[in-house]
Each structure stands twice: as structure tokens, then as C-alpha cells.
Design an enzyme around this catalytic site. Structure first.
Site, mmCIF file in Angstrom:
data_model
loop_
_atom_site.group_PDB
_atom_site.id
_atom_site.type_symbol
_atom_site.label_atom_id
_atom_site.label_comp_id
_atom_site.label_asym_id
_atom_site.label_seq_id
_atom_site.Cartn_x
_atom_site.Cartn_y
_atom_site.Cartn_z
ATOM 1 N N GLY A 60 -31.203 17.983 10.858
ATOM 2 C CA GLY A 60 -31.947 17.413 11.969
ATOM 3 C C GLY A 60 -33.335 18.018 12.031
ATOM 4 O O GLY A 60 -33.543 19.158 11.606
ATOM 5 N N GLN B 24 -41.404 20.223 15.450
ATOM 6 C CA GLN B 24 -41.221 21.233 14.411
ATOM 7 C C GLN B 24 -42.211 21.071 13.263
ATOM 8 O O GLN B 24 -42.412 22.008 12.486
ATOM 9 C CB GLN B 24 -39.782 21.206 13.874
ATOM 10 N N CYS C 29 -31.291 26.684 12.614
ATOM 11 C CA CYS C 29 -32.469 25.868 12.894
ATOM 12 C C CYS C 29 -33.521 26.108 11.818
ATOM 13 O O CYS C 29 -33.759 27.253 11.420
ATOM 14 C CB CYS C 29 -33.019 26.251 14.268
ATOM 15 N N LEU C 30 -34.156 25.035 11.376
ATOM 16 C CA LEU C 30 -35.213 25.170 10.379
ATOM 17 C C LEU C 30 -36.405 25.954 10.920
ATOM 18 O O LEU C 30 -37.166 26.519 10.143
ATOM 19 C CB LEU C 30 -35.659 23.784 9.896
ATOM 20 N N HIS D 267 -29.264 19.749 20.314
ATOM 21 C CA HIS D 267 -30.129 20.786 19.725
ATOM 22 C C HIS D 267 -31.535 20.218 19.508
ATOM 23 O O HIS D 267 -32.527 20.845 19.893
ATOM 24 C CB HIS D 267 -29.506 21.252 18.402
ATOM 25 N N GLU D 268 -31.624 19.041 18.901
ATOM 26 C CA GLU D 268 -32.924 18.443 18.615
ATOM 27 C C GLU D 268 -33.630 18.003 19.901
ATOM 28 O O GLU D 268 -34.847 18.131 20.020
ATOM 29 C CB GLU D 268 -32.789 17.271 17.645
ATOM 30 N N HIS E 94 -35.571 20.771 21.374
ATOM 31 C CA HIS E 94 -36.897 20.955 20.757
ATOM 32 C C HIS E 94 -37.958 20.121 21.472
ATOM 33 O O HIS E 94 -39.081 20.582 21.679
ATOM 34 C CB HIS E 94 -36.885 20.568 19.280
#
Length: 172
Positions: free
Chosen positions: A46, A51, A94-95, A136-137, A140
Site C-alpha cells: 500500500g 508518502q 510501512c515504507l 493504515h493508508e 497517512h
């Protein structure tokens, strides 16, 4: 399509609140295409536009396994509806917080309403990993990282390690 740089914590740009998309046009689709390519390159499941330093309410996800055909889903202006009172624990990563994984408790199920790749309003029911990932996304888009769901001690320790790694990388 292009691979974009992924911002990493504690970059303050990750804390910005993303703004809604007015219309799903070719520029938004190009952003989503770049995001999918970036997500695949980083081996993620994701990615939110913030991000990659674009503060717009856009998310891409692909929960297909390694031996499955890629199956990206595109979310524009997503909204979480009807989160369940039942919760589940998932180990999240997470990235934007590379190499750190911690268990986070979130609603086990929810419904998500969004515009798809072509601007068509769609509603999906989410549970399991899909429910966890979309929440989660969505965090962000609101300037929240998964580490914000951890104790202050764990969050501060992770941020100190990330800052140290970034300093060492800058000196190399």
C-alpha cells in the site's frame, strides 16, 4: 510511469493533511500509475500519495501474493464507513518507517467508499489484511503514521533509530 522517492519518518511532510481530489483526470491517473510502480519497486502492499510528497487523498494497494497476478486497487478520496467494534491485531510495517514492524490494533472490518481509477464511486467491504491496510493508508492521508498507535516509548525509540540511520547514510 516513474518511480518516485518515498519520504521516511521523521520527515515533517508526512504529517501534512492531504486535500481532496476535485476530479479524477489524466494527471491523477498518472500519479496513481507512478505510485503503483513505486509501491511494487519498494515491495510494499500500500502507498498513500503523501508518502511520495503529494498531499492529495489518493491511495494505491495490491494485496496479491508473490505467486499471484498483480491486482492493484486505486482509491481517490476514500472514506471509512461503519468500522466494526470488533478489533484485530496485525503486525504492521510501512515504507515510510522502513525495517520496523509492530502490532497495531484496529477495527477488524469496515466499509470504504471511494472513487476508482476512472472516477467511478465504489464501495467495498473490507476485513482482515484489507481492512488493516486501508485503515493504515487512510491514516497517512490524515498525517498519522502507524507508530503513532504505539506507546510513546516504542515510537520514540523507533524515531531515534531512524534519525541515526539517516545521519549515518548522509555521512557515507
Amino acid at each position: 510511469m516513474a518511480i518516485r522517492e518515498i519520504l521516511t519518518a521523521p520527515d515533517p511532510r508526512l504529517r501534512r493533511i492531504s486535500t481532496p481530489v476535485e476530479v479524477v483526470d489524466d494527471a491523477v491517473r498518472a500519479l496513481m500509475d507512478d505510485m503503483v510502480e513505486t509501491m511494487y519497486d519498494a515491495k510494499g502492499i500500500g502507498l498513500a500519495a503523501i508518502q511520495v510528497d503529494v498531499p492529495r487523498r489518493v491511495i494505491v494497494m495490491d494485496l496479491a501474493g508473490e505467486d499471484e497476478e498483480p491486482s492493484p486497487i486505486y482509491f481517490v478520496n476514500p472514506e471509512i464507513l461503519d468500522p466494526s467494534g470488533e478489533t484485530s491485531l496485525y503486525q504492521e510495517g510501512c515504507l515510510s518507517v522502513p525495517e520496523f514492524y509492530e502490532e497495531v490494533e484496529r477495527p477488524a472490518k469496515c466499509r470504504v467508499r471511494y472513487l476508482d481509477y476512472n472516477g467511478v464511486e465504489t464501495t467495498l467491504d473490507a476485513e482482515g489484511l484489507f481492512a488493516t491496510c486501508i485503515q493504515h493508508e487512510m491514516d497517512h492521508l490524515n498525517g498519522v503514521l502507524f507508530i503513532d498507535h504505539l506507546s510513546r516509548l516504542k515510537r520514540d525509540r523507533i524515531l531515534r533509530k531512524l534519525k541515526k540511520e539517516q545521519r549515518l547514510a548522509a555521512m557515507a
